[in-house]
Design a protein around this motif. Sequence first.
Motif, PDB file in Angstrom:
ATOM      1  N   GLU A  59       0.782  -1.286  -0.022  1.00 45.17           N
ATOM      2  CA  GLU A  59      -0.074  -0.106   0.071  1.00 45.17           C
ATOM      3  C   GLU A  59       1.018   1.256  -0.053  1.00 45.17           C
ATOM      4  OE1 GLU A  59      -2.323  -3.185   0.969  1.00 45.17           O
ATOM      5  OE2 GLU A  59      -0.534  -2.626   1.811  1.00 45.17           O
TER       6      GLU A  59
ATOM      7  N   GLN B 197       1.247   4.328  -2.753  1.00 53.95           N
ATOM      8  CA  GLN B 197       0.910   5.577  -2.690  1.00 53.95           C
ATOM      9  C   GLN B 197       2.001   6.422  -3.185  1.00 53.95           C
ATOM     10  OE1 GLN B 197      -0.308   6.502   1.646  1.00 53.95           O
ATOM     11  NE2 GLN B 197       1.361   7.973   1.645  1.00 53.95           N
TER      12      GLN B 197
ATOM     13  N   GLN C 297       1.610   7.099  -6.716  1.00 54.72           N
ATOM     14  CA  GLN C 297       0.532   8.058  -6.872  1.00 54.72           C
ATOM     15  C   GLN C 297       1.073   9.281  -6.826  1.00 54.72           C
ATOM     16  OE1 GLN C 297      -2.745   6.939  -4.180  1.00 54.72           O
ATOM     17  NE2 GLN C 297      -3.406   5.132  -5.566  1.00 54.72           N
TER      18      GLN C 297
ATOM     19  N   MET D 193      -6.452  -3.013  -2.477  1.00 51.17           N
ATOM     20  CA  MET D 193      -6.456  -1.273  -3.333  1.00 51.17           C
ATOM     21  C   MET D 193      -8.120  -1.163  -3.447  1.00 51.17           C
ATOM     22  SD  MET D 193      -3.446  -0.741  -3.415  1.00 51.17           S
ATOM     23  CE  MET D 193      -3.624   0.539  -4.289  1.00 51.17           C
ATOM     24  N   ALA D 194      -8.923  -2.096  -4.051  1.00 50.75           N
ATOM     25  CA  ALA D 194     -10.365  -1.730  -4.045  1.00 50.75           C
ATOM     26  C   ALA D 194     -10.855  -1.421  -2.831  1.00 50.75           C
ATOM     27  CB  ALA D 194     -11.081  -2.911  -4.611  1.00 50.75           C
TER      28      ALA D 194
ATOM     29  N   ASP E 161      -9.510   2.221  -1.883  1.00 45.65           N
ATOM     30  CA  ASP E 161     -10.272   3.296  -2.937  1.00 45.65           C
ATOM     31  C   ASP E 161     -11.512   3.574  -2.346  1.00 45.65           C
ATOM     32  OD1 ASP E 161      -7.804   3.243  -4.459  1.00 45.65           O
ATOM     33  OD2 ASP E 161      -8.607   1.837  -5.882  1.00 45.65           O
TER      34      ASP E 161
ATOM     35  N   ARG F 132     -11.555   5.758   0.615  1.00 47.34           N
ATOM     36  CA  ARG F 132     -11.285   7.067   0.485  1.00 47.34           C
ATOM     37  C   ARG F 132     -12.437   7.952  -0.280  1.00 47.34           C
ATOM     38  NH1 ARG F 132      -5.960   4.764  -1.486  1.00 47.34           N
ATOM     39  NH2 ARG F 132      -4.361   5.494  -0.137  1.00 47.34           N
ATOM     40  N   ASP F 133     -13.158   7.318  -1.359  1.00 50.56           N
ATOM     41  CA  ASP F 133     -14.035   7.686  -1.934  1.00 50.56           C
ATOM     42  C   ASP F 133     -15.559   8.070  -1.015  1.00 50.56           C
ATOM     43  OD1 ASP F 133     -12.559   7.847  -4.011  1.00 50.56           O
ATOM     44  OD2 ASP F 133     -13.367   5.998  -4.942  1.00 50.56           O
TER      45      ASP F 133
ATOM     46  N   ILE G  37      -4.537   8.579   3.902  1.00 49.51           N
ATOM     47  CA  ILE G  37      -5.912   8.708   3.678  1.00 49.51           C
ATOM     48  C   ILE G  37      -6.506   9.858   4.139  1.00 49.51           C
ATOM     49  CG2 ILE G  37      -8.129   7.371   4.133  1.00 49.51           C
ATOM     50  CD1 ILE G  37      -6.542   4.854   4.629  1.00 49.51           C
TER      51      ILE G  37
END
Length: 528
Positions: A86, A90, A93, A288-289, A292, A295-296, A314
């Motif tokens: 992770e 990151q 990204q 990862m899903a 995400d 985060r969303d 996060i």
Amino acid sequence: MQTDNFAGLGLSAKVLAAIEAAGYTTATPIQAQAIPIAVAGRDVLGIAQTGTGKTASFVLPMITRLESGRARARMPRSLILAPTRELAAQVAQSFEKYGLNHKMTLALLIGGVSFDEQYRKLDRGVDVLIATPGRLLDHFQRGKLMLMGVEILVIDEADRMLDMGFIPDIEKICKLLPPRRQTLFFSATMPPEITRLVGQFLKDPVRIEVAKPATAAKTITQRFRFCPSGDDWAKREVLRELIHQLDVKNAIIFCNRKRDVAILLKSLLKHGFNAGALHGDMDQSSRMATLDAFRDGRITLLAASDVAARGLDIPDVSHIFNFDVPWQPDDYVHRIGRTGRAGKEGFSATLVTGDDLKSVAAISKLIGEETKWIGDAPDADTMAEGMSRRGRGRGKPVRRGDSKPGRTRGREHSRHGPRSNEVSHAAHNGAPAGGDRSPQPIGATEARNARPPQPATRERHEPRRQEEHPAREARVPREQQPAPRTAKPNQPPRDKREGGQRQGERAPVGLGEHVPAFLRRPVRVAGQ
């Protein structure tokens, strides 16, 4: 000269444009101090607590320095080592965000991803290689990677590397790199093993320490909740009560064990919470899903093991709950550091049982703050009893209900053999072999086992001779010996079925009649 403005840190115009596009205007203390030194090409030893912007403090100067030059096949120009998948993702990204105006190539070498895709990227040549230590060594040992072209090495979350046992891998990787390189080394704490590593692989580093090691951010409100019952079901009730009482926008709930993460997730879903889970046994795509979705905002509560405690950026996590008190005080600091980031307010609550009071005292000593309780604090007697209990080791946690007597019995059973074999053992020691199974007098077994050991007159692997058997069988009265087995009708004698001499075969030469069972392999005579 230090400045809070990115424009005065020596970064290139393209990098400054990307920072402005990302919406940042002011550098954090670790960024303001580390970036000018890194841009100048010197080694950096950065010590800062989590959430202080360490990632940008090495990503931004690396992009500036790598603007000129070109990568060659299988020879990355820079290498970043991260302890977890992770954290590595990151960092990747961050390079994509700040390298918006550059045509740099990047490869991410982590577990749970196909080797073939990673091979193709390495063959094309990469400017930035981000990897976990194990996967990097896998590629190197397969001959798919050469490290003699690395100009910049970054070791991120070094103390986490130590906790996960990666230090030998780090040493091996550093010895494969060219000695003339720049090394940027970041860690939240400096235990002796990390200090030794710094002295071995960094050359005259500039030490940058922006906060006291292993301290929590002042923007985090820390509270503890005492649970008189140490049962997990009772703790889950208290957790649900806290979630309803507090204004929880979203929260990460930490457990010490992966199996407890799964149990907690099932309980949260059963009681109507929008929850997900994150732990080390999940495959990479699922992890990862889940991140995400959190985060969303599609997941409100995230039950996690310590795999999520370090380095994950996060944003806007409002609450941290410690369902279990961590086994090491440092882990507490890293857990609650997921909230209160970048100057924002955060809240952490830790569930405490009587077995955890000693660990809570160690946490309070580390962070230098008095323990503040939600509700009633444990009374003096409970506190004294908890402080007198033996601490739990990191690798051997103990909790009510963990012991499984059935497993112990199973191990003993497999070690000593099944119950039905006890008769044959008794016959070997002089007891009736197949007839009398009457209880032995008390002490008979001890007396039999107390016989002095017989001198070892044979070699360990020497086959037993047939002439020894009558002497052993003489201990058992003839009338108590079982009748010899007889061959079933229409079947050849036993020696003809199991290793006996067949037509056209003869026994191995030199052993005569005394051939052990495991050596009874037929030897064919030539021409027959």
